[in-house]
Design a protein around this motif. Structure first.
Motif, mmCIF file in Angstrom:
data_model
loop_
_atom_site.group_PDB
_atom_site.id
_atom_site.type_symbol
_atom_site.label_atom_id
_atom_site.label_comp_id
_atom_site.label_asym_id
_atom_site.label_seq_id
_atom_site.Cartn_x
_atom_site.Cartn_y
_atom_site.Cartn_z
ATOM 1 N N THR A 247 43.277 15.345 7.327
ATOM 2 C CA THR A 247 42.009 14.641 7.513
ATOM 3 C C THR A 247 40.873 15.621 7.733
ATOM 4 O O THR A 247 39.788 15.466 7.182
ATOM 5 C CB THR A 247 42.110 13.700 8.727
ATOM 6 N N LYS A 248 41.138 16.634 8.554
ATOM 7 C CA LYS A 248 40.075 17.591 8.868
ATOM 8 C C LYS A 248 39.680 18.413 7.650
ATOM 9 O O LYS A 248 38.499 18.524 7.325
ATOM 10 C CB LYS A 248 40.517 18.537 9.985
ATOM 11 N N TYR A 249 40.667 18.997 6.996
ATOM 12 C CA TYR A 249 40.378 19.996 5.974
ATOM 13 C C TYR A 249 40.457 19.459 4.544
ATOM 14 O O TYR A 249 39.973 20.100 3.623
ATOM 15 C CB TYR A 249 41.331 21.183 6.120
ATOM 16 N N GLY A 250 41.120 18.303 4.360
ATOM 17 C CA GLY A 250 41.269 17.789 3.005
ATOM 18 C C GLY A 250 42.324 18.551 2.218
ATOM 19 O O GLY A 250 42.482 18.335 1.008
ATOM 20 N N ILE A 251 43.026 19.441 2.873
ATOM 21 C CA ILE A 251 44.065 20.246 2.241
ATOM 22 C C ILE A 251 44.938 20.805 3.362
ATOM 23 O O ILE A 251 44.451 20.986 4.475
ATOM 24 C CB ILE A 251 43.463 21.410 1.402
ATOM 25 N N ARG A 252 46.213 21.032 3.061
ATOM 26 C CA ARG A 252 47.036 21.726 4.055
ATOM 27 C C ARG A 252 48.200 22.386 3.347
ATOM 28 O O ARG A 252 48.691 21.906 2.331
ATOM 29 C CB ARG A 252 47.548 20.759 5.138
ATOM 30 N N ALA B 299 46.400 15.146 10.906
ATOM 31 C CA ALA B 299 45.167 15.695 11.463
ATOM 32 C C ALA B 299 44.608 16.817 10.586
ATOM 33 O O ALA B 299 43.406 16.850 10.282
ATOM 34 C CB ALA B 299 45.422 16.207 12.885
ATOM 35 N N TYR B 300 45.478 17.726 10.139
ATOM 36 C CA TYR B 300 45.017 18.807 9.253
ATOM 37 C C TYR B 300 44.504 18.238 7.931
ATOM 38 O O TYR B 300 43.476 18.667 7.415
ATOM 39 C CB TYR B 300 46.143 19.815 8.991
#
Lengths: 358, 358, 358, 358
Positions: free
Chosen positions: B113-118, B110-111
């Protein structure tokens, strides 16, 4: 501190008492250039409207919504949209008794204690009548979400009688007065609820709402998580006492492997093998359907006497005449859908602002 | 839109990743002239701290909190209180694998996909390590609430094994590593959880939190209802999938008379005969104990392999080594208490602002 | 109610007192995937740093910023960015006197009256030291705004000595210790300010900040107008007493035709013939440069005695020793730039969320 | 992101377009048990109402306010107060031209660019008609502030003609159509403004608003400073381009001793010897009168042609017929008072919440 606004980017402020001249809301933050007329909103209000069967309150009002601002030549302008519904059938005299007594399970005493004053007529601000404006705002939220996101709700339990989920058929929901997806539940509920109504009693229920087509990435961790906002939205509906996402309380009994929604690649896309999470992980949508359920307690207004006290500090037995829903959970179905739509519209705009267009 | 602030008048903003240099929070809106030192906060952190039994993660950190602002000569000044905890035991190499793979049931995908980075190390921002700052903020919230409001929590279910509520004894809670109020549950849970841990699995749980001594009148209807804010607060805790107030989902099965908390006058005061409502009606506290429960799903990090995908778009089987809680619900007890304290402190100040001093 | 957060989508929360262990801020809402290191922030802090000439306070601190969260491998992650600066040169003993007396024109008495307590050391929370965190946050805001939006500031007046705008040359600003765009003002100000400093006095100033390349459409009417938010942002800087946009107070003397910024088409684009409006109409950016000015009053800490009272309720004459800026307006230039950057970043994200990507 | 709400604890949300069916506002957070009827609000609306002299627009509307919620039996209930004014005199045909052309100095182009659509009739949302709802909300704010806080405003400059402050007489303000406190300014302004009107031109003005009796301690540093919120409130009024507190821009020319408001003990109370600060230090009220001024630019709608462009991208000369105020600053006096009242009411409640009752 009063607080009658919901949402951050898609913000809904409601106002009005059950027996005042009107109720209304202001929807602020709706993007411009969406087509919108009263006809886009009215069908959702009609679905929630009382007086449609013997299982909902006999209060009869057309609940005709009027758009007072924010729309020009059939399109939203980006300015606040004001919606108003006149209160036409107010029979306030029915409620004379409750000016002096506090209905157990109702907000009467809480409002009186907090504010030192309350508009007791029909429950005033605490009346479920306010939910009409939630439904109206939800109709606008659906315009923001667009055609690809589909939001539906159903009643899955009345009292001790739950549906059989294996018979779930969305097309049944609109065919019965209970919004039940299980046709075999209908005669059972009819008979049960008929008895409740005749006894002057009431009963609780469980509502399930589902959003399909929600893109992955919505949700604002950590304190604006999609599920946290959804929990607040659903818990804020009158008479709701519990909310769960996906498998909810069931997950407490799971061991790790039962809970994990396994993934596999299918046609170049991530495909989940189950949806115990209800479409939300870490507070962020995963692309799976968003699934939430909430419990609605029995209406506290009923003809069966209950022990209470009055403003004079005397013990009394309370009977509430008026006109009430024996199962307020039924009409909570379109309200739950509306809250889900509002939460998603808000998060769609929030995500688009911070991270970029979906 | 990211959103890492909770509360309106008593506002908590947290920051930090599991394996960054530190985690911290800023508590803004705390009234002045409350006595406060690190010693007031540390005991609550110690209660939540990992590594205290074989049933929680073996990560060992002193979790020593430092007050960096907002306190002068042992008293709050009304300015923002900054709290910081250094991350000392970070063993990041344990987590190398999860850089490339997504744990089912975890926020990884989920992170990404949302942010493109984690920051994948230890779960980064989505790690339960952040809850240390909730606990720290909760300790300050308790100062705002004062001595007369008592907030406690307990674990009432692990997996399928619930406590027997008839044996509830608050004094037992601190005597076992599970925060169980039922001493007879302890050996059962020990054996069960020992098996889970040996199998490299994990399991869910249910936590109950209670606030006694809360004055009637707290809550900001309609969209800042006490129960709505509490639902959001508890649902925002890592791994929580369901929240209920009072009798919660049970009320769906009730008929009206079962649900109504009858009232009688006793010594000139309104006395409730039961507390199905969990101390909240119409979104406003009634003076009865506030009671809430929440379900914590099983930790998604485990040694049992599950089907997943990696960043390269390949099917993989995921095993998460690292050091994890087999039942993250245990350490969620002090976190739930803290969130309840924060919500109440916020509403105490909100009520005092709008309606007057309690 | 304390309130130490600025902005809605791009949100900055600052904390810390002048002589506490550290000051810091949390920037929440910064989009992910922007490259960011301490080196991107430090130059702006260096520009504001005290002790660089005889015209600013002799407090000498490296003001070395540390990023504690929200950045992973040199890129923002969408999670909150925590910045901390240690306070290293605190000489608290200098400020012993002001524990008991209230400096006229300073926040001493106001804080004491409001909160009943204050960290008097160096002004505590009301110290201009806090503006270091505004500058740090502004550096991140510039990353959000990107290369095409250029934000600059200049000092245009010290005491009664204003620059000659016809000599405005941006390249001069970095060449003198006053951030003056008019080279001929420099020797005048040097001599004047030298006298002020020797006399132990202080003096006011006017700062102008300009943003070029701002796209048309930013601003959230009616209560989040770009100019309203900018006015709040600039007025919130220490010692600021006035803010104007474009021609500001001059427009009160204009007749209609003087005020109207005429438009003509040029190369298929709308071209304004003047910019009396300072780039904002109806609270929305027009695409012209955003121009704002603000007045900074003289530092209230000075060696010239002034009549005051002390905590014991006695008349006293106050002299403030410590180390102070004779003209705090100079160091307000980078602070004003930072606030403009933060307001624009916030509105860029807000616009993108509601209306779509620019 | 649109944002049509002002305030935190005392929150005003306005809606409506100049030529829609109605305009309105929702006041949320008003404490309960204040006596309130339409008669408490109407006098302030009448003061602002157009058509009262030849110096204001000839649009004639009764501007009759209706309370639709939040008041029960003459008292506020703590629930949102909805106010509505029907638009009765809308002559939309007057405005046909401006559908296609953009008035220089007006919000026309900015709204079109931002939203891609605008209700051009009478300026739509950007019309000063919205300020009627600010005035109505301000009347409620005055109830919150109580009898001891007195808020007044005056016009102190029209075009180049300022009043002589030595002749300031508050009792004169209600005796002339300009709200001038200087009777000798009246004939001068009459003649000057008569000429402006005949020429089809317009002119700017300066308004001063003052609040007496404000207790010390209001203001929420650092980003909710009383002066910062006041600056935003006043800058958000149509056509305002500048705001100053106390001596405002004059302080830039001051040296330290001129700026310091000296204090002496008088009868056991701190007595200020001057009020250059305008009653606010460090963002917190000092107990002295709050003094603010704001500049209103000339109305951009006028009969004198100005160069502009139209939606077809052609150069045009714009004349605005309609009915307009030659000096919109006059009617801005009650609007400025209202915004000051709203800011103070908000901060009174905020302070009471965080720090305790005043």
């Amino acid at each position: 501190m009063s607080y009658n606004t919901f949402g951050h980017m898609f913000r809904v402020t409601t106002w009005g008492e059950s027996h005042g001249p009107a109720i209304g809301c202001v929807v602020d933050g709706c993007p411009p250039l969406l087509s919108l007329t009263e006809e886009d909103i009215q069908p959702f209000l009609d679905k929630r409207r009382p007086g449609q069967s013997s299982f909902t309150t006999q209060r009869r009002e057309p609940d005709q919504v009027k758009i007072c601002s924010g729309v020009f030549e059939g399109q939203t302008t980006g300015t606040p949209i004001s919606l108003v519904i006149e209160n036409t059938d107010q029979r306030s005299k029915d409620y004379g008794d409750i000016a002096q007594t506090f209905r157990p399970g109702h907000a009467d005493l809480a409002y009186q204690t907090k504010y030192g004053i309350r508009d007791y007529r029909g429950g005033g601000r605490s009346s479920a009548r306010e939910t009409a404006m939630r439904v109206a705002a939800g109709a606008i939220a659906r315009r923001v979400l667009g055609e690809n996101i589909r939001i539906r709700g159903a009643l899955v339990q009345i009292g001790k009688h739950a549906i059989d989920r294996s018979r779930w058929d969305w097309s049944e929901v609109e065919r019965n007065p209970f919004f039940s997806p299980d046709p075999e539940s209908v005669p059972v509920w009819e008979e049960y609820l008929g008895g409740i109504r005749k006894a002057g009693s009431s009963v609780g229920a469980v509502v399930e709402v589902v959003a399909e087509g929600v893109p992955a990435g919505l949700g604002a961790p950590l304190y604006g998580k999609l599920d946290a906002d959804l929990a607040a939205a659903l818990m804020s509906i009158n008479a709701v006492k519990a909310v769960e996402i996906g498998d909810g309380f069931e997950t407490a009994a799971y061991e790790g492997p039962e809970n994990a929604d396994a993934m596999r690649m299918e046609d170049g896309e991530v495909a989940f093998q189950s949806n115990h999470a209800g479409g939300i992980l870490g507070g962020i949508s995963t692309g799976q359907p968003i699934v939430a359920r909430f419990a609605v307690k029995p209406t506290s207004s009923m003809l069966i006497p209950v022990h209470s006290v009055n403003r004079a500090g005397e013990d009394v037995n309370v009977i509430t005449k008026g006109r009430h829903d024996p199962c307020v959970g039924i009409r909570a179905v379109p309200v739950g859908e509306a809250m889900l739509a509002c939460v998603l519209a808000d998060h769609l705009l929030r995500h688009r602002g911070q991270v970029g267009r979906l």
